[in-house]
Design an enzyme around this catalytic site. Structure first.
Site, PDB file in Angstrom:
ATOM      1  N   CYS A   8     -44.430   0.819 -24.376  1.00 28.82           N
ATOM      2  CA  CYS A   8     -44.346  -0.387 -25.208  1.00 28.82           C
ATOM      3  C   CYS A   8     -45.184  -1.475 -24.538  1.00 28.82           C
ATOM      4  O   CYS A   8     -46.043  -1.160 -23.704  1.00 28.82           O
ATOM      5  CB  CYS A   8     -42.900  -0.810 -25.443  1.00 28.82           C
ATOM      6  SG  CYS A   8     -41.990  -1.301 -23.961  1.00 28.82           S
ATOM      7  N   CYS A  13     -37.900  -3.595 -22.656  1.00 26.21           N
ATOM      8  CA  CYS A  13     -36.960  -3.497 -23.786  1.00 26.21           C
ATOM      9  C   CYS A  13     -36.958  -2.105 -24.433  1.00 26.21           C
ATOM     10  O   CYS A  13     -35.991  -1.362 -24.302  1.00 26.21           O
ATOM     11  CB  CYS A  13     -37.303  -4.539 -24.860  1.00 26.21           C
ATOM     12  SG  CYS A  13     -37.191  -6.248 -24.295  1.00 26.21           S
ATOM     13  N   ARG A  14     -38.041  -1.770 -25.146  1.00 24.24           N
ATOM     14  CA  ARG A  14     -38.032  -0.565 -25.985  1.00 24.24           C
ATOM     15  C   ARG A  14     -38.306   0.732 -25.218  1.00 24.24           C
ATOM     16  O   ARG A  14     -37.547   1.707 -25.347  1.00 24.24           O
ATOM     17  CB  ARG A  14     -39.052  -0.711 -27.132  1.00 24.24           C
ATOM     18  CG  ARG A  14     -38.690  -1.786 -28.121  1.00 24.24           C
ATOM     19  CD  ARG A  14     -39.865  -2.123 -29.012  1.00 24.24           C
ATOM     20  NE  ARG A  14     -40.960  -2.731 -28.242  1.00 24.24           N
ATOM     21  CZ  ARG A  14     -42.150  -3.033 -28.735  1.00 24.24           C
ATOM     22  NH1 ARG A  14     -42.423  -2.749 -29.990  1.00 24.24           N
ATOM     23  NH2 ARG A  14     -43.061  -3.599 -27.982  1.00 24.24           N
TER      24      ARG A  14
HETATM   25  P1  4NP Z   1     -41.014  -4.517 -24.839  1.00 24.57           P
HETATM   26  O1  4NP Z   1     -40.724  -6.058 -25.145  1.00 24.57           O
HETATM   27  O2  4NP Z   1     -42.495  -4.304 -25.107  1.00 24.57           O
HETATM   28  O3  4NP Z   1     -40.173  -3.776 -25.815  1.00 24.57           O
HETATM   29  O4  4NP Z   1     -40.638  -4.292 -23.402  1.00 24.57           O
HETATM   30  C1  4NP Z   1     -41.454  -7.108 -24.548  1.00 24.57           C
HETATM   31  C2  4NP Z   1     -41.094  -7.541 -23.290  1.00 24.57           C
HETATM   32  C3  4NP Z   1     -41.784  -8.608 -22.720  1.00 24.57           C
HETATM   33  C4  4NP Z   1     -42.815  -9.216 -23.420  1.00 24.57           C
HETATM   34  C5  4NP Z   1     -43.164  -8.777 -24.671  1.00 24.57           C
HETATM   35  C6  4NP Z   1     -42.473  -7.714 -25.231  1.00 24.57           C
HETATM   36  N1  4NP Z   1     -43.498 -10.314 -22.849  1.00 24.57           N
HETATM   37  O5  4NP Z   1     -44.370 -10.889 -23.518  1.00 24.57           O
HETATM   38  O6  4NP Z   1     -43.214 -10.682 -21.692  1.00 24.57           O
END
Ligand code: 4NP
Length: 162
Positions: A8, A13-14
């Site tokens: 991701c 998160c995902r």
């Molecule tokens: P992920 O979510 O891609 O599902 O881990 C995010 C976590 C952090 C950020 C963006 C998306 N960020 O911009 O820090």
């Protein structure tokens, strides 16, 4: 060994949620010796951090172990090493293809493309939506179908199957 990498943007998160859920399913089917699971982010902002609190809470609620998972950024070697590089959304796929350039890689695709008749193609980013429960349901379903596909494609023998 079949090597699966979930990807991701931030890897907090995902994709760590997918790693933990998939690891759980692999264990349930007795395939730990045949399939390895990891996750990475296309971005580097959260390198070294454990999963986001929202991801931790929903995994705990569902009794899914996420011990040892820490954020890291994907690199060129990952693209060549992993057999299945499974992205959460179209933006991740675009970033992965850009990173790969003309180099040969493992399969690159989206998790929800493995779910027949899925209403959604992308797993929405809960870092912005805050909806970790919806993301859990989507990833759980995606992981079940992905594992079935890998079992078929790689002709893996499953514990307790007639
Ligand atoms: P992920 O979510 O891609 O599902 O881990 C995010 C976590 C952090 C950020 C963006 C998306 N960020 O911009 O820090």
């Amino acid at each position: 060994m079949v090597k699966v990498l979930f990807v991701c943007l931030g890897n907090i998160c995902r994709s760590p949620m997918a790693e933990a859920i998939f690891r759980h399913l692999v264990k349930e089917k007795g395939l730990e010796g045949k399939i390895t699971v990891d996750s990475a982010g296309t971005g580097n902002w959260h390198v070294g951090e454990p999963p986001h609190e929202g991801t931790q809470l929903i995994l705990k609620k569902n009794n899914i172990d996420f011990s040892g998972i820490r954020a890291r950024q994907i690199d060129q070697r990952d693209l060549q090493t992993f057999d299945y590089i499974i992205a959460m959304d179209a933006e991740n796929v675009g970033n992965l293809r850009r990173l790969a350039g003309y180099n040969k890689t493992g399969f690159i695709g989206r998790l929800l493309d493995f779910v027949p008749d899925s209403e959604m193609a992308d797993v929405p980013d809960p870092y912005y939506t805050g909806n970790f429960a919806q993301v859990y349901e989507l990833i759980q379903k995606g992981c079940e179908h992905l594992l079935e596909t890998i079992i078929k494609e790689k002709k893996l023998e499953v514990k307790g199957r007639e």
